[in-house]
Design an enzyme around this catalytic site. Structure first.
Site, PDB file in Angstrom:
ATOM      1  N   SER A 186       0.842  -1.192   0.000  1.00 10.61           N
ATOM      2  CA  SER A 186       0.000   0.000   0.000  1.00 10.61           C
ATOM      3  C   SER A 186       0.877   1.242   0.000  1.00 10.61           C
ATOM      4  O   SER A 186       2.094   1.171   0.083  1.00 10.61           O
ATOM      5  CB  SER A 186      -0.899   0.007   1.230  1.00 10.61           C
ATOM      6  OG  SER A 186      -0.133   0.408   2.347  1.00 10.61           O
ATOM      7  N   LYS A 187       0.198   2.370  -0.066  1.00 11.96           N
ATOM      8  CA  LYS A 187       0.888   3.658  -0.136  1.00 11.96           C
ATOM      9  C   LYS A 187       1.876   3.828   1.016  1.00 11.96           C
ATOM     10  O   LYS A 187       2.916   4.469   0.869  1.00 11.96           O
ATOM     11  CB  LYS A 187      -0.153   4.771  -0.085  1.00 11.96           C
ATOM     12  CG  LYS A 187       0.039   5.744  -1.201  1.00 11.96           C
ATOM     13  CD  LYS A 187      -0.941   6.859  -1.154  1.00 11.96           C
ATOM     14  CE  LYS A 187      -0.475   7.900  -2.169  1.00 11.96           C
ATOM     15  NZ  LYS A 187      -1.423   8.907  -2.411  1.00 11.96           N
ATOM     16  N   ARG A 188       1.539   3.242   2.156  1.00  4.83           N
ATOM     17  CA  ARG A 188       2.412   3.371   3.333  1.00  4.83           C
ATOM     18  C   ARG A 188       3.789   2.734   3.100  1.00  4.83           C
ATOM     19  O   ARG A 188       4.739   3.026   3.787  1.00  4.83           O
ATOM     20  CB  ARG A 188       1.743   2.716   4.553  1.00  4.83           C
ATOM     21  CG  ARG A 188       0.969   3.706   5.399  1.00  4.83           C
ATOM     22  CD  ARG A 188       0.146   3.000   6.424  1.00  4.83           C
ATOM     23  NE  ARG A 188      -1.050   2.414   5.807  1.00  4.83           N
ATOM     24  CZ  ARG A 188      -1.433   1.167   5.923  1.00  4.83           C
ATOM     25  NH1 ARG A 188      -0.754   0.322   6.640  1.00  4.83           N
ATOM     26  NH2 ARG A 188      -2.534   0.743   5.333  1.00  4.83           N
ATOM     27  N   ASP A 189       3.872   1.831   2.126  1.00  2.00           N
ATOM     28  CA  ASP A 189       5.133   1.133   1.880  1.00  2.00           C
ATOM     29  C   ASP A 189       6.081   1.918   0.977  1.00  2.00           C
ATOM     30  O   ASP A 189       7.063   1.377   0.486  1.00  2.00           O
ATOM     31  CB  ASP A 189       4.859  -0.235   1.230  1.00  2.00           C
ATOM     32  CG  ASP A 189       3.924  -1.076   2.073  1.00  2.00           C
ATOM     33  OD1 ASP A 189       4.129  -1.118   3.288  1.00  2.00           O
ATOM     34  OD2 ASP A 189       2.991  -1.675   1.510  1.00  2.00           O
TER      35      ASP A 189
END
Ligand code: GLU
Length: 491
Positions: free
Chosen positions: A264-267
């Site tokens: 996800s974007k957090r990665d």
């Protein structure tokens, strides 16, 4: 005779194209090309709250960058305007509202769907009761049971708001053969009476994509795993309309290497735009994502797009999650960079080298590329060393000293370097020649004595490319100037 293969990529314009979306597009593209079929782009914007202005253009830019050109659907022209092309226009769902309305009403006529007038408050309290009883949230068919067609029509004529829900059978199972996963079965009573037409006249995704895939003659839907649980709803819709469904295949999830959770974007970077900005080559990204969920079952790891078309086979798609390994992507990209001719990287490197208004000549960029190409993983890395080529070096005098050299020996070393460099004629200013001259002059037992002070004089850095590479790139005049400056520093 077999039907002509027709597949689509059907993104929602909600922001950016996720790397997983690019993979979906790629597999559809490969399948279409392999089978000499059509590959079209449809824009699924029925959830208007999530639509982001400008997202369609960005999506198409990302697909074009990757070389996944569609031959039908939605396009952007040179001026940046969106236009559509193809037999089944329009391909933007918000322009097809009348079509969906007609089909939603057809299902009401056929008693496969019904009007529902329940307020959000009633639905909330129903959900709360179900939650308390630990039941899965589901609509209780109240409006189907208690409101006759005539009554419903009167209410609508009086301006009451309603949605249209699909009447999911309370018994039986919906089963299908997923081209990736094999047989998949769902129990109908676990499916909710989902909405097909919202009160604002917009269809839900379920209705819109079924109607479109039918009218647009889609033969195979390859899409992300997150849609698997919606597929029985879609198949029930096909059945209710009396239409033949396309084949379905649900691609595996892409996982973060460390957490093994969905990427996800957090990665970090997950959008195609991020990879474009960092200067990854499209060939490398396409090759890398092709292997995220598709296994060629050979040792081959590097594939051109043509080879992928040739080799692609949906029977080799994996159902278990694929790990997104950034180091592997970087490695692949560096290999692709090395395969490029220096001149091919001039324009792609330019944005990472030029600052403000300053314009660099093609010739100069080509030299910088030639020196840096072997060292970088992606083009944006070229910016890390750019001051070596674009600025006068600044450094502490002591950095010039090789090991325990004193000022006297340092001066001797730099003057020797100055003499060697001065003796190289402009017409012989080649990488080879500079390297040979400097290596021939250096003491084989102690090369650093000549090469370290020279390299620091040219770059001001502890680590950098070799002195002959930098000298070659910055040119004779600048090289001599930098050595002179270093000599002056010692005085
Ligand atoms: N609009 C859906 C999405 O954005 C497409 C799903 C499908 O391909 O049917 O993922």
């Amino acid at each position: 005779m077999n039907k002509k293969v027709r597949v689509r990529f059907a993104p929602s314009p909600t922001g950016y194209l996720h790397i997983g979306g690019l993979r979906t597009a790629l597999y559809n593209f490969l399948y279409a090309k392999k089978h000499k079929g059509d590959y079209f782009l449809r824009i699924e914007d029925t959830d208007q709250k999530r639509v982001v202005p400008g997202a369609i253009k960005k999506l198409i830019d990302s697909l074009d960058w990757a070389g996944l050109k569609h031959n039908e659907g939605v396009f952007v022209n040179e001026k940046g305007d969106i236009y559509e092309k193809g037999e089944y226009k329009p391909y933007i769902q918000s322009k097809r509202l009348e079509i969906y309305k007609k089909y939603a009403h057809e299902l009401v006529e056929k008693k496969k769907a019904y009007y529902c007038f329940c307020t959000p408050e009633r639905l909330d309290s129903l959900r709360a009761v179900q939650e308390k009883a630990r039941l899965a949230p589901a609509y209780d068919k109240l409006c189907l049971k208690e409101i006759s067609r005539e009554e419903a029509e009167k209410k609508i004529a009086n301006g009451e708001k309603c949605v249209i829900r699909f009447d999911v059978p309370e018994t039986g199972e919906t089963e299908f053969e997923d081209v990736v996963r094999g047989k998949v079965k769902f129990t109908n009573k676990n499916l909710d009476d989902f909405v097909i037409l919202k009160s604002d006249g917009y269809p839900t995704y379920h209705l819109a994509h079924v109607v479109d895939d039918h009218l647009m003659k889609t033969t195979l839907v390859l899409r992300g795993e997150e849609w698997l649980s919606s597929t029985p709803k879609h198949l029930l819709l096909y059945q209710a309309f009396d239409w033949n469904p396309p084949q379905y295949g649900h691609l595996c999830v892409i996982l973060n290497k460390n957490t093994k959770k969905k990427l996800s974007k957090r990665d970090g970077d997950v959008s195609v735009g991020d990879f474009m900005k960092k200067g990854y080559l499209p060939e490398a990204v396409v090759n890398f994502i092709a292997l995220l969920g598709w296994n060629p079952k050979t040792e081959q790891e590097f594939f051109t797009l043509e080879e992928l078309i040739e080799e692609f086979d949906i029977s080799k798609l994996n159902k278990s999650g694929a790990i997104f390994d950034r180091d592997k992507l970087d490695w692949m990209n560096s290999i692709y960079l090395r395969k490029k001719e220096d001149w091919e990287l001039i324009e792609p490197s330019r944005p990472y080298l030029e600052e403000d208004e300053e314009k660099l000549s093609d010739e100069y960029i080509e030299k910088i590329v030639a020196v840096e190409k072997e060292r970088i993983k992606k083009l944006s890395d070229i910016a890390e060393n750019k001051e070596v080529y674009l600025k006068k070096p600044t450094y502490e005098k002591d950095l010039l000293k090789w090991k325990d050299m004193d000022n006297n020996n340092l001066a001797i070393s730099l003057k020797k370097a100055l003499d060697i460099i001065s003796s190289v004629e402009e017409s012989k200013w080649t990488l080879e020649n500079l390297k040979n001259k400097l290596l021939a002059a250096a003491d084989p037992e102690n090369r650093g004595e000549l090469l370290w002070p020279l390299r620091v004089a040219l770059t001001g850095k502890e680590k950098s490319p070799s002195p002959w590479e930098v000298a070659w790139a910055v040119g004779k005049r600048e090289t001599l100037f930098r050595i002179q400056k270093a000599i002056e520093k010692i005085k």
